[in-house]
Design an enzyme around this catalytic site. Sequence first.
Site, PDB file in Angstrom:
ATOM      1  N   ALA A  66       0.871  -1.181   0.000  1.00  0.00           N
ATOM      2  CA  ALA A  66       0.000   0.000   0.000  1.00  0.00           C
ATOM      3  C   ALA A  66       0.901   1.222   0.000  1.00  0.00           C
ATOM      4  O   ALA A  66       2.044   1.164   0.469  1.00  0.00           O
ATOM      5  CB  ALA A  66      -0.853  -0.015   1.262  1.00  0.00           C
ATOM      6  N   GLY A 110       0.588  -5.175   0.691  1.00  0.00           N
ATOM      7  CA  GLY A 110      -0.502  -5.284  -0.284  1.00  0.00           C
ATOM      8  C   GLY A 110      -0.065  -5.931  -1.585  1.00  0.00           C
ATOM      9  O   GLY A 110      -0.894  -6.475  -2.315  1.00  0.00           O
ATOM     10  N   GLU A 113      -0.228  -9.540  -0.898  1.00  0.00           N
ATOM     11  CA  GLU A 113      -1.659  -9.866  -0.809  1.00  0.00           C
ATOM     12  C   GLU A 113      -2.307  -9.906  -2.199  1.00  0.00           C
ATOM     13  O   GLU A 113      -3.150 -10.752  -2.473  1.00  0.00           O
ATOM     14  CB  GLU A 113      -2.371  -8.840   0.092  1.00  0.00           C
ATOM     15  CG  GLU A 113      -1.972  -9.021   1.550  1.00  0.00           C
ATOM     16  CD  GLU A 113      -2.454  -7.880   2.435  1.00  0.00           C
ATOM     17  OE1 GLU A 113      -2.122  -6.714   2.139  1.00  0.00           O
ATOM     18  OE2 GLU A 113      -3.162  -8.155   3.406  1.00  0.00           O
ATOM     19  N   GLU A 133       3.975  -5.382   7.421  1.00  0.00           N
ATOM     20  CA  GLU A 133       3.121  -4.393   8.097  1.00  0.00           C
ATOM     21  C   GLU A 133       3.446  -4.249   9.580  1.00  0.00           C
ATOM     22  O   GLU A 133       3.300  -3.170  10.156  1.00  0.00           O
ATOM     23  CB  GLU A 133       1.645  -4.777   7.947  1.00  0.00           C
ATOM     24  CG  GLU A 133       1.077  -4.591   6.551  1.00  0.00           C
ATOM     25  CD  GLU A 133       1.258  -5.793   5.647  1.00  0.00           C
ATOM     26  OE1 GLU A 133       2.063  -6.695   5.978  1.00  0.00           O
ATOM     27  OE2 GLU A 133       0.585  -5.837   4.604  1.00  0.00           O
TER      28      GLU A 133
HETATM   29  N1  COA Z   1       4.541   3.227  -0.264  1.00  0.00           N
HETATM   30  C1  COA Z   1       4.949   4.405  -0.765  1.00  0.00           C
HETATM   31  N2  COA Z   1       6.137   4.597  -1.349  1.00  0.00           N
HETATM   32  C2  COA Z   1       6.954   3.526  -1.462  1.00  0.00           C
HETATM   33  C3  COA Z   1       6.598   2.265  -0.975  1.00  0.00           C
HETATM   34  C4  COA Z   1       5.331   2.137  -0.356  1.00  0.00           C
HETATM   35  N3  COA Z   1       4.892   0.964   0.108  1.00  0.00           N
HETATM   36  N4  COA Z   1       7.623   1.410  -1.218  1.00  0.00           N
HETATM   37  C5  COA Z   1       8.572   2.124  -1.845  1.00  0.00           C
HETATM   38  N5  COA Z   1       8.175   3.399  -1.997  1.00  0.00           N
HETATM   39  C6  COA Z   1       8.902   4.515  -2.620  1.00  0.00           C
HETATM   40  C7  COA Z   1      10.001   5.037  -1.716  1.00  0.00           C
HETATM   41  O1  COA Z   1       9.484   5.960  -0.766  1.00  0.00           O
HETATM   42  C8  COA Z   1      10.911   5.684  -2.743  1.00  0.00           C
HETATM   43  O2  COA Z   1      10.344   6.917  -3.112  1.00  0.00           O
HETATM   44  P1  COA Z   1      11.253   8.277  -3.185  1.00  0.00           P
HETATM   45  O3  COA Z   1      12.264   7.967  -4.267  1.00  0.00           O
HETATM   46  O4  COA Z   1      10.291   9.337  -3.543  1.00  0.00           O
HETATM   47  O5  COA Z   1      11.881   8.402  -1.837  1.00  0.00           O
HETATM   48  C9  COA Z   1      10.794   4.755  -3.939  1.00  0.00           C
HETATM   49  O6  COA Z   1       9.576   4.052  -3.761  1.00  0.00           O
HETATM   50  C10 COA Z   1      11.925   3.746  -4.042  1.00  0.00           C
HETATM   51  O7  COA Z   1      11.981   3.018  -2.826  1.00  0.00           O
HETATM   52  P2  COA Z   1      13.304   2.904  -1.911  1.00  0.00           P
HETATM   53  O8  COA Z   1      12.876   2.657  -0.503  1.00  0.00           O
HETATM   54  O9  COA Z   1      14.194   4.082  -2.159  1.00  0.00           O
HETATM   55  O10 COA Z   1      13.975   1.610  -2.546  1.00  0.00           O
HETATM   56  P3  COA Z   1      14.969   0.600  -1.813  1.00  0.00           P
HETATM   57  O11 COA Z   1      15.520  -0.280  -2.880  1.00  0.00           O
HETATM   58  O12 COA Z   1      15.929   1.328  -0.947  1.00  0.00           O
HETATM   59  O13 COA Z   1      14.025  -0.279  -0.843  1.00  0.00           O
HETATM   60  C11 COA Z   1      12.082  -1.576  -0.273  1.00  0.00           C
HETATM   61  C12 COA Z   1      13.050  -1.130  -1.393  1.00  0.00           C
HETATM   62  C13 COA Z   1      10.945  -2.337  -0.944  1.00  0.00           C
HETATM   63  C14 COA Z   1      12.805  -2.501   0.713  1.00  0.00           C
HETATM   64  C15 COA Z   1      11.543  -0.341   0.464  1.00  0.00           C
HETATM   65  O14 COA Z   1      11.054   0.591  -0.491  1.00  0.00           O
HETATM   66  C16 COA Z   1      10.421  -0.619   1.422  1.00  0.00           C
HETATM   67  O15 COA Z   1      10.657  -1.141   2.516  1.00  0.00           O
HETATM   68  N6  COA Z   1       9.175  -0.267   1.058  1.00  0.00           N
HETATM   69  C17 COA Z   1       8.021  -0.411   1.920  1.00  0.00           C
HETATM   70  C18 COA Z   1       7.572  -1.834   1.980  1.00  0.00           C
HETATM   71  C19 COA Z   1       6.412  -2.005   2.934  1.00  0.00           C
HETATM   72  O16 COA Z   1       6.516  -1.827   4.141  1.00  0.00           O
HETATM   73  N7  COA Z   1       5.265  -2.367   2.360  1.00  0.00           N
HETATM   74  C20 COA Z   1       4.093  -2.629   3.134  1.00  0.00           C
HETATM   75  C21 COA Z   1       3.246  -1.428   3.221  1.00  0.00           C
HETATM   76  S1  COA Z   1       1.806  -1.741   4.193  1.00  0.00           S
END
Ligand code: COA
Length: 259
Positions: A66, A110, A113, A133
């Site tokens: 999400a 999500g 999911e 989450e």
């Molecule tokens: N919601 C909103 N934005 C997200 C996102 C999410 N779930 N996952 C990634 N992004 C965005 C980041 O904020 C970043 O945006 P920015 O460039 O404007 O800062 C961009 O996507 C790239 O992500 P980044 O975190 O820089 O990549 P990374 O390779 O360092 O890390 C992940 C990758 C997937 C490990 C990391 O993005 C992450 O942990 N995301 C969230 C995952 C999560 O908790 N999902 C469950 C949500 S309920």
Amino acid sequence: MADQVVVVDIQGRVATVTINRPDKLNALNAQVRHDFVAALEDLARNEAVRVVIVTGSGDKAFVAGADIKEFAGRTGYDQFRVTKSFGIFEAPERCPKPVIAAVNGFALGGGCELAMACDVRIASHTAKLGQPEINLGILPGGGGTQRLPRLVGLGTAYKLLYTGELVGAEEALRIGLVDEVVPHERLMTRVQELAGQMAEKSPAALQFIKEAVRASVRMPLDEGVRLETALFGLAFSTHDKEEGVHAFLEKRKADFKGT
Ligand code: COA
């Protein structure tokens, strides 16, 4: 294509639905939820389409969850309405055709999911899946606590949900979270090959199979078998059944029409 957050590409009998926010790792915001559900509803009605593939844009992510940005300051009632109004995690199940997830990278929260809501999951060897989450102080809200244990069993589901730990593609295959792992560069070829195989079958029979298998996770065995018996009878009312049987007897390939 660049400004569309959900892109639909129809080639013959197979439609590919791509979630297209690669700079945000295809995170599910309100627009994606709306457009994804609308796309699947359109494809459900489109009789020329027999199989649907769901994937994410770019090389890095299927869907990274999400959109966390939308969580900040959101009230409980707002969140309830978002979950209820879009029904993104029910859309693949409501679609009466096979829906295959091509998991091309991160499938988190999500995203995991959504992949689990599809019928079959084929993963790139680079994919990483999980329900992180818990790290945000919440729990999965798109069916993760229900679909994950059904796929991987209670203990493994608890472990992943309590820790938020991500699993790589091979581990996901081992625990039953995905159904096949292929080299990243072969992912779409393999998924299209599978979709093509399914697209040659009777759409009516595919729909009956989906209805029966989906019911198997909700129904006691005897009720599920009763439903299967009814659907089996219904299949005998289709032209496709006559076509399939005659094609076998005449030693030719069947040409199924979905009637
Ligand atoms: N919601 C909103 N934005 C997200 C996102 C999410 N779930 N996952 C990634 N992004 C965005 C980041 O904020 C970043 O945006 P920015 O460039 O404007 O800062 C961009 O996507 C790239 O992500 P980044 O975190 O820089 O990549 P990374 O390779 O360092 O890390 C992940 C990758 C997937 C490990 C990391 O993005 C992450 O942990 N995301 C969230 C995952 C999560 O908790 N999902 C469950 C949500 S309920």
